[in-house]
Scaffold this active site. Structure first.
Site, PDB file in Angstrom:
ATOM      1  N   HIS A 164     -44.410 -10.202   1.288  1.00  0.00           N
ATOM      2  CA  HIS A 164     -44.812 -11.519   1.894  1.00  0.00           C
ATOM      3  C   HIS A 164     -46.112 -12.118   1.180  1.00  0.00           C
ATOM      4  O   HIS A 164     -46.241 -13.223   1.025  1.00  0.00           O
ATOM      5  CB  HIS A 164     -44.824 -11.634   3.261  1.00  0.00           C
ATOM      6  CG  HIS A 164     -43.435 -11.620   3.895  1.00  0.00           C
ATOM      7  ND1 HIS A 164     -43.020 -11.351   5.102  1.00  0.00           N
ATOM      8  CD2 HIS A 164     -42.400 -12.389   3.476  1.00  0.00           C
ATOM      9  CE1 HIS A 164     -41.572 -11.603   5.400  1.00  0.00           C
ATOM     10  NE2 HIS A 164     -41.366 -12.406   4.434  1.00  0.00           N
ATOM     11  N   CYS A 467     -33.810 -15.514 -13.005  1.00  0.00           N
ATOM     12  CA  CYS A 467     -34.401 -16.117 -11.872  1.00  0.00           C
ATOM     13  C   CYS A 467     -35.324 -15.091 -10.912  1.00  0.00           C
ATOM     14  O   CYS A 467     -35.476 -15.299  -9.818  1.00  0.00           O
ATOM     15  CB  CYS A 467     -33.215 -16.697 -11.164  1.00  0.00           C
ATOM     16  SG  CYS A 467     -32.205 -15.213 -10.579  1.00  0.00           S
TER      17      CYS A 467
END
Length: 542
Positions: A164, A467
């Site tokens: 995160h 991606c």
């Protein structure tokens, strides 16, 4: 960063269990509301992360564990500490998506303990002047609201490219390097250069090094403010630059930052917070909103990527000893095919709805975690049954990269997910700090697999996109194009840097950089070799 609060003693409580339970419930509720409020102020991906933390704080299982400890005579402090620690260990053992959530529990537990003790929560210091923040790791609640006028860069000793800290830093355009083993050796007041593009922290730099860093920073700011143009190399070879999105609400910002479409739309947001699979109608509304924001542009949607490492009661919540190698991605969808069929129905209906109202988007749909030719044939066949015109697969495991020449005879395109491809190639959990050094897409073993897919795409005339997080590395992006990638998709905030890097290299340059990286023996050498072969190296050193 300030030090974590010390663990409480396991001493008997002087209060009644009812009084301790009330204290614990009030502290947990207050922390959950604070996290939600921080998320609302931050917005974007940060809001999603902090709302998820708030849900974790009030998880019924955790509440029961806390109550049980208090009933046995523990204080609220010890009950919270021990329950959160036990829950954290359980999640960490599961690995994958939930393994990453384990680190979030530490921050929530610290906040609850601080509330119970009536002391400030450990967090970001405020020295009163701009500084580089060095920490073991950074809590999402702190990352989301960093003062960008004060925090020049973030360096952590733990975490990987999908932590995160890394994700939120990218979204907020914070210069950050995670997983720096010697970060703890940096001293307060020391001058450092944080070069996120190179992944290098230079301590006590010379005057010449500081001047070169200032010039690079000036060049980066100039690139960020340059007019938006389609992605292309210096010789006008087109390389479309696309956005990775998790919610349709991020579309406007992506377009404003120069996204030419969507290279990865994660549909998990519709499913992960739901007790039951969303209806076709609910999904159709979300997909139509996304497609309507990118009329005339390519939008690549990944069907639900969940399973054992992102357990869903309506999909597969069975415990597995090694969930990263278990029933996930397309495997999980095949085991619950009705969910896949409903998702394809909603996508097709949304596409038809947007087209009927005018110019539609160019919808591409792909399956995650495809590992065999047979799986490719299965997915493309079922997608076409529902009217999906362009059906492809994600290349995330070595088997699909090695069989790309056969897989691409059955799929319309391939999209390489470099995060998982690196994890499976290097046998290193991408969320485990102890092996973070192996989680580097620059490794020649990973680059060789990318080359296999690029060569297959070139031979068969099929598009090959990237991606994963590797596409957001400006120099690695050039190497990936040299290996055969035809488009790059990334966090929207990375688009300007990658656009500028591509414009400084021709296709011949890109192939030369790729050859140099492939000839290296490890990730660090590959990065250094590509930099040495780049025509921009001499400019940076002047």
């Amino acid at each position: 960063m300030s030090e974590p609060l010390p663990a409480p003693d396991d001493a008997p409580s002087a209060l009644t269990p009812a009084e301790e339970t009330a204290r614990a419930r009030a502290a947990v509720s207050a922390v959950a509301r604070e996290l939600e409020a921080r998320g609302a102020r931050a917005g974007g991906a940060a809001q999603d992360v902090l709302e998820a933390q708030a849900m974790i704080a009030e998880d019924p299982t955790l509440e029961t564990e806390i109550d049980d400890r208090i009933a046995r005579g523990s204080t609220a402090e010890w009950a919270v500490h021990d329950a959160f620690r036990s829950f954290r260990d359980t999640l960490a053992a599961m690995g994958g998506y939930l393994g990453e959530r384990a680190a979030d529990l530490d921050d929530v537990a610290q906040r609850v303990l601080a509330r119970l003790r009536g002391v400030p929560t450990p967090g970001v210091p405020d020295p009163g002047h701009p500084f580089v923040l060095v920490a073991r790791d950074l809590a999402p609640a702190d990352t989301a609201l960093l003062d960008l006028g004060q925090v020049l860069a973030v360096v952590t000793s733990e975490g990987g490219p999908t932590s995160h800290t890394a994700i939120l830093a990218r979204e907020k355009s914070i210069v950050a390097i995670v997983g720096v083993q010697d970060a703890g050796a940096l001293a307060d007041g020391q001058t450092v250069i944080v070069d996120a593009a190179a992944g290098v922290v230079t301590a006590d730099p010379s005057a010449d090094e500081l001047e070169r860093a200032r010039r690079r920073a000036d060049a980066r700011r100039a690139a960020a403010s340059a007019p938006l143009t389609p992605g292309a190399l210096a010789d006008d070879t087109p390389v479309p630059l696309l956005a990775n999105l998790g919610k349709a609400e991020g579309a406007d910002e992506a377009v404003a930052l120069g996204a030419e479409g969507v290279g990865l739309f994660r549909t998990e947001f519709l499913f992960l917070s739901a007790a039951a699979a969303p209806t076709i109608a609910e999904q159709r509304v979300a997909y139509a909103r996304l497609l309507g924001s990118f009329r005339g542009k390519k939008v690549v949607v990944r069907v639900l990527d969940a399973g054992a490492d992102k357990p869903l009661a309506f999909l597969n919540d069975a415990h597995e000893e090694n969930p990263a190698l278990g029933l996930r991605g397309l495997r999980a969808l095949r085991a619950s095919e009705d969910i896949l069929r409903e998702q394809l129905t909603a996508l097709a209906e949304a596409d038809a709805e947007v087209r009927a109202s005018g110019e539609g988007a160019d919808l591409w749909v792909m399956a995650p975690m495809v590992s065999t030719v047979e799986e490719t044939a299965y997915f493309t066949a079922i997608a076409r049954d529902y009217g999906i015109r362009t059906a492809g697969v994600m290349v995330e495991v070595p088997s699909s990269a090695l069989l790309a020449d056969r897989i691409l005879t059955r799929a319309d395109f391939a999209s390489i997910g470099t995060n998982d491809l690196t994890q499976y190639t290097m046998a290193a959990d991408r969320l485990l700090g102890s092996v973070a050094s192996f989680q580097d897409a620059w490794h020649p073993a990973v680059l060789r697999l990318v080359r296999e897919v690029g060569a297959a795409g070139r031979a068969l005339g099929k598009p090959v996109g990237i991606c994963g997080e590797a596409a957001a590395d400006p120099l690695l992006a050039v190497v990936l194009v040299g290996l055969g990638a035809t488009s790059l998709s990334m966090a929207p905030t990375a688009l300007a840097d990658v656009r500028a890097s591509l414009l400084a290299h021709t296709l011949d340059d890109a192939r030369r950089l790729a050859d140099a990286a492939l000839a290296a023996d490890d990730a660090a050498s590959a990065r250094a070799a590509a930099r040495a072969a780049s025509p921009t190296k001499k400019e940076a050193e002047q």
